[in-house]
Design a protein around this motif. Structure first.
Motif: not given
Length: 268
Positions: A99-103, A177-180
């Motif tokens: 998200t915009p604030i979570r890498g 894909g993009c994940r925490t």
């Protein structure tokens, strides 16, 4: 009337309060609402269970790794004896923003499949046909056969793609894909240099799949050319790609040679 100012407003009596609702109708409405709530409850429980995620962002890299490994294992089994496999590590590709604030991060595992020259398109077709139906795998061949690719969906938002980097070599990637991140994946261990006919300078690492397939790899400059490896009994032997049925493989890209030694199997 003298001395009295008339009001411009006319007073009206206050409206009566609304009649109390029909008790029978209220009971029906309450019953409908309760039934709807009971119907939605199992759905909420279903999607809250592990593995029932509705978006990739709800999962972690650690949770995706088993699906990645299962996908690569399925590809090895679909390829069968038509290719010599070499598996690489479950490695970080890049950082990203969940998200915009979570890498977050992107991870992938790569599988090389050495095949005879000109057999690459047929191998992609074989893999597409051999993967589970739920993967919805397709091999794609461009007009004129200049480009050959594979696409599949392993589930849990893991994408499987295949390509032909050069004659005699098919590369298949399973990506998260993009994940925490979650729990950071363990780093694959180093291993002692084994068979090294090319004299490649670098650290050997050991990569493995849960099915039992293991590949030792090293990448760096080589003291001897790939084309100098014995051609007798080789599955493929060109200026830049080599593999034999004993599990030895090599790929030269510019001044870097990647040497692979694969043991074990994913048969089953």
């Amino acid at each position: 009337m003298d001395g009295v100012t008339a009001s411009p407003y006319i007073s009206y009596p206050a409206p009566p309060p609304p009649p109390y609702g029909d008790p029978r109708k209220r009971r029906i409405l309450l019953a409908v609402a309760a039934a709807r709530g009971l119907g939605l409850a199992p759905t909420g429980i279903w999607y809250s269970l592990p593995g029932r995620h509705t978006a990739r962002e709800q999962t972690t890299i650690a949770q995706a790794q088993p699906t990645v490994d299962q996908a690569i294992t399925a590809v090895v089994r679909a390829a069968g004896a038509a290719a010599v496999p070499a598996v690489f590590g479950f490695d970080k590709v890049s950082d990203c923003k969940v998200t915009p604030i979570r890498g977050g991060a992107k991870y992938q595992r790569v599988l090389w499949l050495y095949v005879p020259v000109d057999a690459e398109p047929a191998l992609l077709d074989r893999i597409a046909a051999g993967l589970p139906a739920r993967y919805r795998a397709h091999a794609h061949h461009s007009p004129g056969n200049a480009l050959h690719t594979l696409t599949a969906d392993a589930g849990d938002f893991v994408a499987v793609t295949g390509s032909v980097p050069g004659p005699g070599l098919v590369s298949v990637t399973a990506e998260t894909g993009c994940r925490t991140l979650g729990h950071p994946p363990a780093t694959d261990p180093t291993t002692a240099a084994g068979t090294d006919p090319l004299g490649v300078a670098g650290d050997w690492r050991l990569h493995s799949l849960p099915c039992g397939l293991r590949t030792a790899t090293v990448a760096g400059p080589a003291t001897r050319p790939v084309s100098g490896l014995p051609r007798a009994g080789a599955l493929v032997a060109t200026e830049s790609v080599y593999a034999d049925h004993a599990g030895l493989g090599a790929h030269r890209d510019a001044d870097t040679v990647t040497e692979t030694v694969t043991t074990g199997t994913c048969a089953g």
